[in-house]
Structure formats: C-alpha cells, structure tokens
Write a protein that holds these residues in place. Structure first.
Motif, short mmCIF file in Angstrom:
data_model
loop_
_atom_site.label_atom_id
_atom_site.label_comp_id
_atom_site.label_asym_id
_atom_site.label_seq_id
_atom_site.Cartn_x
_atom_site.Cartn_y
_atom_site.Cartn_z
N ASP A 178 0.87 -1.17 0.00
CA ASP A 178 0.00 0.00 0.00
C ASP A 178 0.91 1.23 0.00
O ASP A 178 1.53 1.54 1.01
CB ASP A 178 -0.91 -0.03 1.23
N VAL A 179 0.99 1.90 -1.15
CA VAL A 179 1.91 3.03 -1.32
C VAL A 179 1.23 4.34 -0.90
O VAL A 179 0.08 4.59 -1.27
CB VAL A 179 2.36 3.14 -2.79
N GLY A 180 1.95 5.17 -0.17
CA GLY A 180 1.36 6.41 0.32
C GLY A 180 0.19 6.10 1.24
O GLY A 180 -0.88 6.72 1.15
N SER A 181 0.40 5.15 2.13
CA SER A 181 -0.69 4.62 2.96
C SER A 181 -1.30 5.67 3.87
O SER A 181 -2.45 5.53 4.29
CB SER A 181 -0.17 3.44 3.78
N GLY A 182 -0.55 6.73 4.20
CA GLY A 182 -1.10 7.78 5.05
C GLY A 182 -1.43 7.26 6.43
O GLY A 182 -0.57 6.77 7.15
N GLY B 184 9.59 5.93 4.23
CA GLY B 184 10.55 6.28 3.20
C GLY B 184 9.89 6.58 1.88
O GLY B 184 8.67 6.42 1.73
N ARG B 185 10.67 7.05 0.94
CA ARG B 185 10.17 7.32 -0.41
C ARG B 185 10.13 6.01 -1.20
O ARG B 185 11.06 5.20 -1.12
CB ARG B 185 11.04 8.35 -1.11
N VAL B 186 9.08 5.83 -1.94
CA VAL B 186 8.87 4.56 -2.63
C VAL B 186 10.00 4.26 -3.61
O VAL B 186 10.39 3.10 -3.81
CB VAL B 186 7.50 4.54 -3.35
N GLU B 187 10.59 5.30 -4.22
CA GLU B 187 11.65 5.08 -5.20
C GLU B 187 12.88 4.43 -4.57
O GLU B 187 13.67 3.78 -5.25
CB GLU B 187 12.08 6.40 -5.85
N LEU C 89 3.48 1.73 3.24
CA LEU C 89 4.62 2.60 2.96
C LEU C 89 4.19 4.06 2.91
O LEU C 89 3.21 4.41 2.22
CB LEU C 89 5.25 2.21 1.61
N ASP C 90 4.90 4.92 3.64
CA ASP C 90 4.64 6.35 3.56
C ASP C 90 5.92 7.10 3.90
O ASP C 90 6.72 6.65 4.74
CB ASP C 90 3.52 6.76 4.51
N TRP D 29 7.06 5.07 -10.32
CA TRP D 29 7.71 5.05 -9.01
C TRP D 29 7.72 3.66 -8.36
O TRP D 29 8.50 3.41 -7.46
CB TRP D 29 7.04 6.04 -8.08
N THR D 30 6.82 2.78 -8.80
CA THR D 30 6.68 1.49 -8.12
C THR D 30 7.05 0.29 -8.99
O THR D 30 7.05 -0.84 -8.51
CB THR D 30 5.24 1.29 -7.62
#
Length: 218
Positions: free
Chosen positions: A82-86, A133-136, A106-107, A161-162
C-alpha cells in the motif's frame, strides 16, 4: 472516543458490510471499529485526516477501503504493498479483512508511519509491516503480487515510481475517484489496462473506480 461511542458505530459498519456482501466476523468488525477509535483519537493532535467525525470515517475510510476487496481476491496475490498509505487506507482495513495476506504500508511522512506502527501494535496485526521512506528508494526481494494506492498520484507516476517493486507476474490496483480517462491516456506503451471497475460504496456519494494494470507480456 469512548467504548460506548465506538459501539454506536457498529450498526453503520454492519449495514455497510452487508451492502458490500463482505461477511466479516464480529472480531474483525470490532477491530475495524477500534481502528476508527484510534484514528479519531490521534487525529485531534496530528490532523491525519480531514474527516473528523467517526461516523463519517466508517463509510469514507473503512467501507471505501473494503469495497475493492473482491478485485484483490480475483488476482490471487497475497503480498500487498500500500503506497502512500497515510493513516492506513486501504491497507489496514484490508489487512483486518484478510489476515492470511501480508501487507506492507509505505509512507514518506514520519508522523503518519508513527501512527501506523501504533495502530499495527494496538490492533495486533501480525500480517502488517510499516516502512517509512520514499517509494523510489524501497527495495523488496521478489517484489509484491499487488501494489495499490488510494489518492496517491496520477497513474503514470504511480507506475513509474513502483515498477521496480512489482513481482514478475504482479498487478497494480489503483483506487480512483472518477473514471481516469486523462491519466490512462498518459500511461507508458508497455502498460495494459485490464479493467476499470465502478465501485458502489455505501454512504459515499462520490464516484469510485478500481483500475487494474499490468506490464504487457511479450
């Protein structure tokens, strides 16, 4: 929130799950309500979400995260990113619904990942890990079966990015509002849009769609 206030939300959640045809156990429903209570408590200090009323969090955060669950189940993957899960959507509600799957939330915002770690601990979610961290810059051996995001970025950026984190036969499931015609038009030529499905979320009037994407197989 008090225990009584949380329990008052139970009928709203039960009705919503019934409308979505998602048969979750009483224990799972309690975990979802406990998550709302924790989010409401932290939100007073850390402003994690613009939605402050717990009764609105049930449809806007819980049901909105669970509505695409059948799309995840159809793909059959069990390693989910889950990217940018907030503050944990859709990852935490999905992890509660499917304890047999492994979720990585991930956030890049440390305040939000601090909340996520607390939520994982309080809710005893053994199937969830949190990465700040940043996904990249993130790496994952073997990649993820499904990479998802809710209100994270345009599709082309999401893919770019993913891509390095997707398993060889993996899929992206992007959770969007209106049908993303313009975003789809900007996708790389080697990306296939397998489907764009409308989601009816109880208590949410805004449009919702789930976009299933894969890398074209040669």
């Amino acid at each position: 929130m008090t225990v009584a206030n949380v329990e008052a939300l139970a009928p709203l959640l039960t009705q919503g799950l019934a409308a979505l045809k998602l048969p979750l156990s009483a224990a799972q429903q309690q975990s979802l309500l406990d998550y709302v209570a924790l989010l409401a408590k932290w939100n007073k200090t850390y402003s994690l979400t613009a939605i402050r009323e717990p009764e609105r969090m049930v449809p806007q955060h819980l049901l909105d995260s669970l509505a695409p669950l059948p799309a995840f189940e159809q793909l059959g993957g069990t390693r989910i990113l889950d990217v940018g899960s907030g503050f944990g959507t859709p990852g935490i509600p999905l992890a509660i619904a499917r304890p047999d799957w492994q979720f990585t939330l991930l956030d890049a915002n440390q305040k939000k990942t601090t909340f996520l770690r607390q939520a994982v601990m309080d809710l005893k979610l053994a199937n969830v890990s949190v990465v700040n961290g940043r996904v990249e810059a993130v790496t994952q051996e073997g990649g993820f079966d499904i990479i998802t995001a809710r209100a994270f970025a345009e599709l082309a950026d999401f893919i770019s990015w993913t891509r390095h984190l997707l398993a060889p036969a993996g899929s992206w499931l992007a959770l969007k509002g209106v049908w993303p015609h313009d975003e789809i038009a900007k996708l790389p030529v080697d990306i296939t849009v397998n489907s764009v499905d409308h989601l009816a979320v109880p208590g949410v009037e805004a449009e919702r769609h789930v976009v299933h994407l894969t890398v074209k197989r040669t």
